[in-house]
Design a protein around this motif. Structure first.
Motif, PDB file in Angstrom:
ATOM      1  N   HIS A  83       1.020  -1.231  -0.559  1.00 36.98           N
ATOM      2  CA  HIS A  83      -0.139   0.031   0.276  1.00 36.98           C
ATOM      3  C   HIS A  83       1.054   1.184   0.142  1.00 36.98           C
ATOM      4  CE1 HIS A  83      -3.067   2.672   1.243  1.00 36.98           C
ATOM      5  NE2 HIS A  83      -3.808   1.799   1.102  1.00 36.98           N
ATOM      6  N   ASN A 108       0.599   3.829   1.694  1.00 37.60           N
ATOM      7  CA  ASN A 108       0.879   4.297   2.830  1.00 37.60           C
ATOM      8  C   ASN A 108       2.023   3.798   3.377  1.00 37.60           C
ATOM      9  OD1 ASN A 108      -1.247   6.394   2.553  1.00 37.60           O
ATOM     10  ND2 ASN A 108      -2.393   5.465   3.782  1.00 37.60           N
ATOM     11  N   HIS A 155       2.525  16.207   8.076  1.00 35.21           N
ATOM     12  CA  HIS A 155       1.820  16.999   8.008  1.00 35.21           C
ATOM     13  C   HIS A 155       2.426  17.815   8.611  1.00 35.21           C
ATOM     14  CE1 HIS A 155      -2.292  16.511   6.039  1.00 35.21           C
ATOM     15  NE2 HIS A 155      -1.560  15.331   5.945  1.00 35.21           N
ATOM     16  N   ASP A 174      -7.651   3.181   3.827  1.00 40.45           N
ATOM     17  CA  ASP A 174      -6.771   4.381   2.753  1.00 40.45           C
ATOM     18  C   ASP A 174      -5.953   5.296   3.813  1.00 40.45           C
ATOM     19  OD1 ASP A 174      -7.233   3.151  -0.053  1.00 40.45           O
ATOM     20  OD2 ASP A 174      -8.688   4.544   0.339  1.00 40.45           O
ATOM     21  N   GLU A 175      -6.601   5.038   6.026  1.00 35.20           N
ATOM     22  CA  GLU A 175      -6.288   6.204   6.161  1.00 35.20           C
ATOM     23  C   GLU A 175      -5.031   5.766   7.187  1.00 35.20           C
ATOM     24  OE1 GLU A 175      -8.521   9.236   9.474  1.00 35.20           O
ATOM     25  OE2 GLU A 175      -9.505   9.008   7.684  1.00 35.20           O
ATOM     26  N   LEU A 176      -5.306   4.294   7.184  1.00 35.87           N
ATOM     27  CA  LEU A 176      -4.522   3.711   8.633  1.00 35.87           C
ATOM     28  C   LEU A 176      -3.160   3.032   8.575  1.00 35.87           C
ATOM     29  CD1 LEU A 176      -7.518   3.707  12.030  1.00 35.87           C
ATOM     30  CD2 LEU A 176      -5.675   5.215  11.283  1.00 35.87           C
ATOM     31  N   TRP A 230      -0.574   4.385  12.768  1.00 33.83           N
ATOM     32  CA  TRP A 230       0.031   6.271  11.743  1.00 33.83           C
ATOM     33  C   TRP A 230      -1.521   6.280  11.402  1.00 33.83           C
ATOM     34  CZ3 TRP A 230       5.250   7.345  11.005  1.00 33.83           C
ATOM     35  CH2 TRP A 230       6.302   6.055  11.892  1.00 33.83           C
ATOM     36  N   ARG A 231      -1.764   7.362  10.840  1.00 36.52           N
ATOM     37  CA  ARG A 231      -2.896   8.160  10.376  1.00 36.52           C
ATOM     38  C   ARG A 231      -2.041   9.228   9.603  1.00 36.52           C
ATOM     39  NH1 ARG A 231      -8.128   8.827  11.528  1.00 36.52           N
ATOM     40  NH2 ARG A 231      -7.653   8.818  13.875  1.00 36.52           N
ATOM     41  N   VAL A 232      -2.501   8.598   7.960  1.00 33.94           N
ATOM     42  CA  VAL A 232      -2.100   9.003   7.041  1.00 33.94           C
ATOM     43  C   VAL A 232      -3.546   9.873   5.951  1.00 33.94           C
ATOM     44  CG1 VAL A 232      -0.499   9.026   4.566  1.00 33.94           C
ATOM     45  CG2 VAL A 232       0.312   7.336   6.465  1.00 33.94           C
ATOM     46  N   ILE A 233      -2.678  11.381   5.612  1.00 33.39           N
ATOM     47  CA  ILE A 233      -4.181  11.960   5.438  1.00 33.39           C
ATOM     48  C   ILE A 233      -3.610  12.480   3.959  1.00 33.39           C
ATOM     49  CG2 ILE A 233      -5.924  14.072   5.779  1.00 33.39           C
ATOM     50  CD1 ILE A 233      -5.822  13.140   8.266  1.00 33.39           C
ATOM     51  N   GLU A 234      -3.793  12.828   3.042  1.00 31.49           N
ATOM     52  CA  GLU A 234      -2.945  13.247   1.267  1.00 31.49           C
ATOM     53  C   GLU A 234      -2.019  13.066   1.336  1.00 31.49           C
ATOM     54  OE1 GLU A 234      -4.574  17.213   2.018  1.00 31.49           O
ATOM     55  OE2 GLU A 234      -7.300  16.532   2.395  1.00 31.49           O
ATOM     56  N   ALA A 253      -0.368  12.357   9.685  1.00 31.67           N
ATOM     57  CA  ALA A 253      -0.812  13.523   9.724  1.00 31.67           C
ATOM     58  C   ALA A 253      -1.439  12.897  11.540  1.00 31.67           C
ATOM     59  CB  ALA A 253      -2.457  13.328   9.581  1.00 31.67           C
TER      60      ALA A 253
END
Length: 124
Positions: free
Chosen positions: A5, A7, A27, A79-81, A105-109, A113
């Motif tokens: 993935h 991320n 971020h 799609d975020e974690l 981990w939180r991944v945004i754009e 993050a």
């Protein structure tokens, strides 16, 4: 870590010995959260690149300058974690300590993050 993935690829590219060079992966208002009842000196929410750099500097000081992360697995959750399991090592030689860790981990754009760093307290 095995790439499955984008991320996971992003997280695998992070060099904790040189957070500043990886600042474009985060971020600007990144928060790294850590709590371990056996290491209250490290507990807290570290904000921004300077905060993360401070956190890893403190961690390395606990190990006399020696700290290693040995990833065991990584899983994208939507799609975020991303959840990463690792076996970390502090110290060198006779004073070496190993312990299990899960990091969420939180991944945004396409940027990190938030991070929740959760060490096991019974495996050290």
């Amino acid at each position: 870590m095995q790439s499955e993935h984008p991320n996971i690829d992003l997280i695998a590219s992070i060099d904790t010995t040189d957070i500043v060079s990886n600042s474009d992966a985060f971020h600007t208002d990144i928060v790294w959260r850590f709590f371990n009842p056996n290491a209250p000196e490290l507990a807290g929410s570290y904000k921004g690149i300077s905060g993360i750099k401070e956190f890893f500097s403190k961690v390395r000081s606990f190990g006399g300058g020696h700290f290693a992360i040995q990833p065991k697995g990584a899983w994208a959750v939507g799609d975020e974690l991303v959840v990463v399991q690792s076996r970390n090592r502090l110290g060198d030689g006779d004073s070496e300590t190993e312990f299990d860790v899960v990091v969420v981990w939180r991944v945004i754009e396409a940027k990190i993050a938030e991070v929740w760093d959760i060490p096991a307290v019974q495996t050290a």
